[in-house]
Design a protein around this motif. Structure first.
Motif, PDB file in Angstrom:
ATOM      1  N   LEU A  66      13.660  -3.527 -12.335  1.00 48.42           N
ATOM      2  CA  LEU A  66      14.715  -2.541 -12.103  1.00 48.42           C
ATOM      3  C   LEU A  66      15.494  -2.256 -13.385  1.00 48.42           C
ATOM      4  N   ALA A  67      15.720  -3.285 -14.208  1.00 48.04           N
ATOM      5  CA  ALA A  67      16.383  -3.063 -15.498  1.00 48.04           C
ATOM      6  C   ALA A  67      15.532  -2.171 -16.390  1.00 48.04           C
ATOM      7  N   LYS A  68      14.232  -2.297 -16.274  1.00 49.72           N
ATOM      8  CA  LYS A  68      13.302  -1.497 -17.073  1.00 49.72           C
ATOM      9  C   LYS A  68      13.244  -0.045 -16.600  1.00 49.72           C
ATOM     10  N   ASP A  69      13.194   0.136 -15.277  1.00 49.40           N
ATOM     11  CA  ASP A  69      12.992   1.477 -14.721  1.00 49.40           C
ATOM     12  C   ASP A  69      14.283   2.254 -14.517  1.00 49.40           C
ATOM     13  N   GLN A  70      15.406   1.555 -14.331  1.00 46.02           N
ATOM     14  CA  GLN A  70      16.690   2.222 -14.070  1.00 46.02           C
ATOM     15  C   GLN A  70      17.678   1.860 -15.181  1.00 46.02           C
ATOM     16  N   CYS A  71      17.311   2.191 -16.394  1.00 42.91           N
ATOM     17  CA  CYS A  71      18.020   1.695 -17.574  1.00 42.91           C
ATOM     18  C   CYS A  71      19.528   1.952 -17.513  1.00 42.91           C
ATOM     19  N   VAL A  72      19.952   3.192 -17.446  1.00 47.08           N
ATOM     20  CA  VAL A  72      21.381   3.519 -17.457  1.00 47.08           C
ATOM     21  C   VAL A  72      22.049   3.092 -16.158  1.00 47.08           C
ATOM     22  N   ALA A  73      21.403   3.353 -15.032  1.00 47.00           N
ATOM     23  CA  ALA A  73      21.995   3.030 -13.735  1.00 47.00           C
ATOM     24  C   ALA A  73      22.143   1.529 -13.526  1.00 47.00           C
ATOM     25  N   PHE A  74      21.385   0.744 -14.278  1.00 48.48           N
ATOM     26  CA  PHE A  74      21.437  -0.715 -14.109  1.00 48.48           C
ATOM     27  C   PHE A  74      22.658  -1.335 -14.793  1.00 48.48           C
ATOM     28  N   ALA A  75      23.341  -0.580 -15.650  1.00 44.24           N
ATOM     29  CA  ALA A  75      24.437  -1.132 -16.452  1.00 44.24           C
ATOM     30  C   ALA A  75      25.503  -1.869 -15.630  1.00 44.24           C
ATOM     31  N   PRO A  76      25.912  -1.375 -14.446  1.00 38.23           N
ATOM     32  CA  PRO A  76      26.935  -2.113 -13.685  1.00 38.23           C
ATOM     33  C   PRO A  76      26.490  -3.508 -13.258  1.00 38.23           C
ATOM     34  N   SER A  83      11.478   2.648  -6.891  1.00 40.09           N
ATOM     35  CA  SER A  83      12.353   2.905  -8.039  1.00 40.09           C
ATOM     36  C   SER A  83      11.573   3.482  -9.207  1.00 40.09           C
ATOM     37  N   ARG A  84      10.412   2.879  -9.490  1.00 40.09           N
ATOM     38  CA  ARG A  84       9.598   3.338 -10.619  1.00 40.09           C
ATOM     39  C   ARG A  84       9.113   4.764 -10.402  1.00 40.09           C
ATOM     40  N   CYS A  85       8.781   5.100  -9.157  1.00 37.50           N
ATOM     41  CA  CYS A  85       8.274   6.432  -8.849  1.00 37.50           C
ATOM     42  C   CYS A  85       9.399   7.470  -8.794  1.00 37.50           C
ATOM     43  N   MET A  86      10.506   7.127  -8.121  1.00 38.91           N
ATOM     44  CA  MET A  86      11.556   8.105  -7.852  1.00 38.91           C
ATOM     45  C   MET A  86      12.569   8.236  -8.981  1.00 38.91           C
ATOM     46  N   ARG A  87      12.639   7.222  -9.864  1.00 33.14           N
ATOM     47  CA  ARG A  87      13.567   7.252 -11.003  1.00 33.14           C
ATOM     48  C   ARG A  87      15.002   7.545 -10.549  1.00 33.14           C
ATOM     49  N   ASP A  88      15.598   8.641 -11.010  1.00 33.84           N
ATOM     50  CA  ASP A  88      17.015   8.911 -10.728  1.00 33.84           C
ATOM     51  C   ASP A  88      17.307   9.044  -9.236  1.00 33.84           C
ATOM     52  N   ALA A  89      16.340   9.509  -8.461  1.00 30.21           N
ATOM     53  CA  ALA A  89      16.568   9.678  -7.026  1.00 30.21           C
ATOM     54  C   ALA A  89      16.769   8.350  -6.313  1.00 30.21           C
ATOM     55  N   PHE A  90      16.413   7.251  -6.971  1.00 26.17           N
ATOM     56  CA  PHE A  90      16.581   5.928  -6.365  1.00 26.17           C
ATOM     57  C   PHE A  90      17.982   5.362  -6.600  1.00 26.17           C
ATOM     58  N   ILE A  91      18.726   5.929  -7.529  1.00 32.50           N
ATOM     59  CA  ILE A  91      20.020   5.367  -7.935  1.00 32.50           C
ATOM     60  C   ILE A  91      20.978   5.152  -6.766  1.00 32.50           C
ATOM     61  N   CYS A 148       0.830  -1.207   0.000  1.00 36.01           N
ATOM     62  CA  CYS A 148       0.000   0.000   0.000  1.00 36.01           C
ATOM     63  C   CYS A 148       0.865   1.257   0.000  1.00 36.01           C
ATOM     64  N   ILE A 149       1.962   1.252   0.766  1.00 38.13           N
ATOM     65  CA  ILE A 149       2.861   2.409   0.799  1.00 38.13           C
ATOM     66  C   ILE A 149       3.380   2.706  -0.610  1.00 38.13           C
ATOM     67  N   GLY A 150       3.788   1.657  -1.332  1.00 38.76           N
ATOM     68  CA  GLY A 150       4.279   1.860  -2.691  1.00 38.76           C
ATOM     69  C   GLY A 150       3.220   2.403  -3.617  1.00 38.76           C
ATOM     70  N   MET A 151       1.998   1.882  -3.520  1.00 32.78           N
ATOM     71  CA  MET A 151       0.912   2.337  -4.397  1.00 32.78           C
ATOM     72  C   MET A 151       0.525   3.781  -4.081  1.00 32.78           C
ATOM     73  N   MET A 152       0.511   4.131  -2.796  1.00 27.33           N
ATOM     74  CA  MET A 152       0.199   5.516  -2.425  1.00 27.33           C
ATOM     75  C   MET A 152       1.296   6.457  -2.917  1.00 27.33           C
ATOM     76  N   GLY A 153       2.550   6.039  -2.774  1.00 24.14           N
ATOM     77  CA  GLY A 153       3.661   6.875  -3.225  1.00 24.14           C
ATOM     78  C   GLY A 153       3.609   7.139  -4.710  1.00 24.14           C
ATOM     79  N   GLU A 154       3.328   6.083  -5.498  1.00 21.19           N
ATOM     80  CA  GLU A 154       3.222   6.263  -6.945  1.00 21.19           C
ATOM     81  C   GLU A 154       2.055   7.174  -7.304  1.00 21.19           C
ATOM     82  N   ALA A 155       0.975   7.099  -6.512  1.00 22.43           N
ATOM     83  CA  ALA A 155      -0.205   7.918  -6.805  1.00 22.43           C
ATOM     84  C   ALA A 155       0.083   9.400  -6.606  1.00 22.43           C
TER      85      ALA A 155
END
Length: 826
Positions: free
Chosen positions: A346-356, A269-277, A213-220
């Motif tokens: 995570l590979a889908k949502d953090q495309c460049v950051a996932f490279a390592p 990760s999906r919600c925060m994008r770069d801030a999750f890196i 629920c926390i994740g769904m509320m955050g994305e909303a």
């Protein structure tokens, strides 16, 4: 009371047969209009003390919501909200099972992914947009009451935690539906959910649902508001996950919460994008560990079974093998499945950051592509492949992979290819082969856009062609067997469904052919033409040999079929081969295929007609048509037909006939012919025709534009229009004010169009793979960026500036808004 009513009103016994329509043409069509209000009254009838009846009534409502969400929401929302509001506001007087079923109904009623679970109307009243609008309008009217009741139930320690867990799920679903409108409630529910997950004695399922629920509320509410909590939440979650992992061997319930924590990381990760890196390395360590864990194996009788008490061990006899021991740990299997899906996400949502993490993930996933114990693990492993390739290309473009490190990433494609193709070839479930084929086409799309970093080798092309031939051949054999069975039992729905599955399978084979050609060009032709590699493709327990037929041979047989769909698929295969296969393909098939194309232009099947017409335009674009149709008979024929169609439409309009009555197939044929005319005029104009006649045809063609329905051809037609405007500026722009205005109108009209359908192959490199995100389609113009730029350049021309301004005033506000978006972004 209900059963006699049903028997009296309808002879149907199948729930799905009772469509929720407003028509009164038959007794079964309106049965639910009388029945649903009575069912809803059962749920709140104070005289009815028997909880099982109320539970059963709510269970039926939930079933109707799953099967016919849009219709139910549109027609019964008043009865639904009236009953639900009474139950949740007086929840202490209802049995817990009734309450739990009620909360499930609330969640299902507001699930946006159920928008298209039914399509009983053709008038558009139940379209996704209208349904979401009605859903939001109704929810906002009752949100405070429903969410207030759910908050009280979640905080009521007298209720069992299973019910409270369902309430948490319902809150998350409502947040997902309300999106940013949920923000006032987020401030109330976030502390509530934090208290739930912080309590060590909370049952695992309640804790897990609170995490979800926390994740769904955050994305909303979005990253701006969620970020204030994420910075405090992430360190605590990482510590919690470590504690849960340490205890999971002695407490299976902790494993459930552990999986929910990982799923919450994916949502953050999906919600925060770069801030999750910054958190990604800490998150990935344990997810990779879980993905690699041993959760099941097959042993010989004499081998030692696992000592972990969570493993279930049983012996079975396998024919041809003998006795074997199956050892399965269902708890670890669930954890492994969750981890594999998280790697994909995570590979889908953090495309460049996932490279390592690409190489380590690839090494893990390639071993799981044929994981026999869990289909979802196999699916996660295969669907991750193009995302790993994409991550490398995007990281190289972002210069986060050093040049001296690129070599080991270049070897990735070769490392993954054979395990992936084996997984495709030997996947036992045909329905699972379809998404794997889609993934193969996605891989080709990524490779095509890799700037030469990767390409398919000849050996890989040979392997792809061989497997495609095998899949096509087996599909045709199954279709023939079912055709014989259907001749005996015409009403067998299972056989018809199986035919639909094979049709979808073949359509994906065609996609693979197209996108593989886009990578390899003419090289692919010889492998589609010649017999497949006759080497046997074996793995440890399989002795199947690769098919020795070729894709072309199978397609030739399909073209001779009496089934229109098989002929259509075969024609599409040959059109792709000619379009992308270069001179070799033209030399091999063009003379043989041309009479078939000409015949199919007048076929009774409109899909075959459209494809054949497209083929003629494509042949002009590839400069083959002049040799096949020296007298330009098809050009004259198409011009006559489109002019006649336009005259018929104008006459119908003059007579007051509704444009909607015009046959959709006829409109598409009209647009296909217009597109073919434009290609012929541009790429192979008749050299012996008088210039005045050509000019007349060209101006006539422009006056019939724009096309509106065929998304695939709108960009081609616009590109040709812009070409003619440049080439014949004086004729089309300077000397003809009416034509000048019409050209600008066509350009702006097409600029206002967004794509309604997109394949994952088109989306994968530059967009999210999911075309629809949170119920909203991404705004992707129908026109290419190149054509948008050309139109913007036209807009700057001094002669055309006032024309653009004048035409814009005549468009709708929505069209002007779309154009502004397109011109700003592109």
């Amino acid at each position: 009371e209900i059963v006699p009513f049903l028997k009296e009103r309808s002879n149907e016994s199948d729930l799905k047969a009772w469509q929720l329509t407003s028509s009164s043409s038959s007794s079964s069509s309106c049965i639910w209009h009388e029945l649903v209000p009575q069912i809803m009254r059962f749920t709140i009838d104070k005289q009815l003390k028997t909880a099982p009846i109320k539970f059963a009534a709510l269970e039926l409502v939930k079933t109707l919501l799953i099967e016919f969400a849009a219709s139910f929401r549109q027609r019964f929302h008043v009865d639904f909200y009236r009953s639900i509001m009474q139950i949740v506001s007086e929840y202490k007087s209802y049995h817990p099972r009734v309450l739990e079923e009620c909360v499930k109904c609330v969640a299902h009623f507001h699930r946006t992914d159920l928008t298209h679970s039914d399509d009983d109307d053709d008038d558009g009243s139940n379209s996704a947009v209208n349904d979401r609008g009605l859903l939001m309008q109704n929810l906002l009217a009752f949100a405070s009451q429903i969410l207030g009741a759910l908050q009280r139930m979640i905080g009521d320690d007298a209720l069992n935690e299973g019910l409270r867990a369902q309430c948490a799920t319902c809150v998350g679903t409502l947040a997902e539906c309300m999106q940013d409108k949920f923000l006032p409630f987020y401030e109330k529910f976030m502390p509530v959910m934090m208290r739930v997950i912080e309590q060590e004695n909370t049952k695992a399922i309640f804790r897990g649902k609170a995490l979800e629920c926390i994740g769904m509320m955050g994305e909303a509410v979005g990253r701006v508001r969620f970020a204030r909590d994420v910075d405090k939440l992430m360190p605590w979650l990482l510590a919690l996950r470590t504690r849960l992992k340490a205890r999971e061997e002695t407490n299976a319930a902790d494993n459930v919460a552990y999986n929910y924590v990982n799923q919450l990381f994916a949502r953050i990760s999906r919600c925060m994008r770069d801030a999750f890196i910054p958190y990604l390395p800490q998150v990935m360590t344990m997810i990779l560990q879980s993905a690699r864990m041993e959760a099941a194996n097959v042993l010989k009788p004499e081998q030692v079974s696992p000592t972990d008490a969570r493993f279930s061990v049983f012996t079975v006899h396998v024919r041809g093998v003998g006795d074997v021991k199956f050892c399965i740990n269902p708890i670890s299997l669930e954890e492994k499945q969750t981890a594999c899906h998280m790697l994909y996400q995570l590979a889908k949502d953090q495309c460049v950051a996932f490279a390592p993490f690409v190489l380590e993930t690839a090494h893990c996933m390639k071993e799981l592509m044929r994981y026999q114990y869990n289909a979802r693990i196999r699916a996660a492993a295969t669907t991750s492949m193009p995302l790993l390739l994409k991550s490398v290309i995007k990281a190289i473009g972002a210069q986060t992979i050093a040049p001296d490190q690129q070599g080991k990433y270049h070897a990735l494609l070769a490392e993954l290819f054979e395990p992936f193709v084996v997984a495709l070839q030997f996947e036992p479930d045909v329905t699972e082969q379809i998404p794997i084929l889609e993934i193969l086409a996605q891989m080709s799309s990524v490779i095509q856009q890799s700037g030469g970093f990767w390409t398919w080798s000849d050996a890989q092309l040979q392997r792809i062609a061989s497997v495609l031939a095998q899949i096509l051949s087996e599909s045709q054999e199954r279709c023939q067997q079912r055709k014989a069975a259907l001749a005996k039992d015409e009403a067998d729905e299972d056989l018809e469904w199986a035919n639909e599955v094979d049709a979808e399978l073949t359509a994906h084979v065609i996609d693979v052919i197209e996108y593989t050609y886009k990578v390899s060009g003419e090289r692919f032709t010889k492998f589609l033409h010649h017999s497949a590699d006759e080497k046997q493709n074996k793995n440890e327990n399989e002795n199947e040999a690769a098919t020795t037929t070729s894709v072309v041979q199978v397609a030739q047989r399909m073209l001779q079929s009496t089934e229109n769909l098989h002929r259509l698929h075969a024609l599409c295969i040959f059109v792709d081969i000619i379009e992308y296969g270069g001179k070799l393909a033209a030399d091999l098939y063009l003379k043989w295929l041309w009479p078939i194309v000409c015949e199919l232009v007048t076929d009774n099947d409109t899909d075959l007609q459209q494809t054949a017409i497209y083929a003629i335009g494509m042949l002009a674009q590839r400069t083959y048509l002049q040799h096949l149709d020296a007298d330009y008979e098809w050009l004259h024929c198409f011009v006559r037909q489109v002019v006649k169609t336009q005259c018929d439409q104008n006459n119908a309009a003059d007579n007051g006939d509704d444009d909607d009555d015009y046959d959709e197939d006829e409109l598409l044929l009209f647009e296909n012919k217009l597109s073919a005319i434009g290609k012929i005029l541009r790429y192979q104009p008749p050299t012996k025709m008088a210039s005045e006649t050509l000019s007349e045809i060209l101006q006539q063609w422009i006056q019939l534009l724009p096309i509106e329905n065929d998304e695939e051809e709108i960009d081609n037609v616009t590109d040709n229009l812009l070409f003619f405007v440049t080439q014949f500026w004086t004729l089309l722009v300077e000397k003809n004010a009416d034509l000048r205005q019409h050209v600008v109108y066509c350009c702006l009209y097409c600029c206002a169009l967004f794509k309604q359908r997109l394949t994952s192959y088109e989306l994968i490199m530059d967009y999210d793979i999911d075309f629809k995100t949170n119920g909203k389609s991404q705004k992707i113009p129908v026109l290419s960026t190149a054509n948008i730029q050309k139109i913007k350049q036209l807009k700057q021309h001094k002669l055309l500036q006032p024309v653009f301004e004048s035409v814009l005033t005549k468009l709708t506000p929505q069209q002007r808004q779309n154009i502004q978006f397109v011109f700003t972004k592109y």
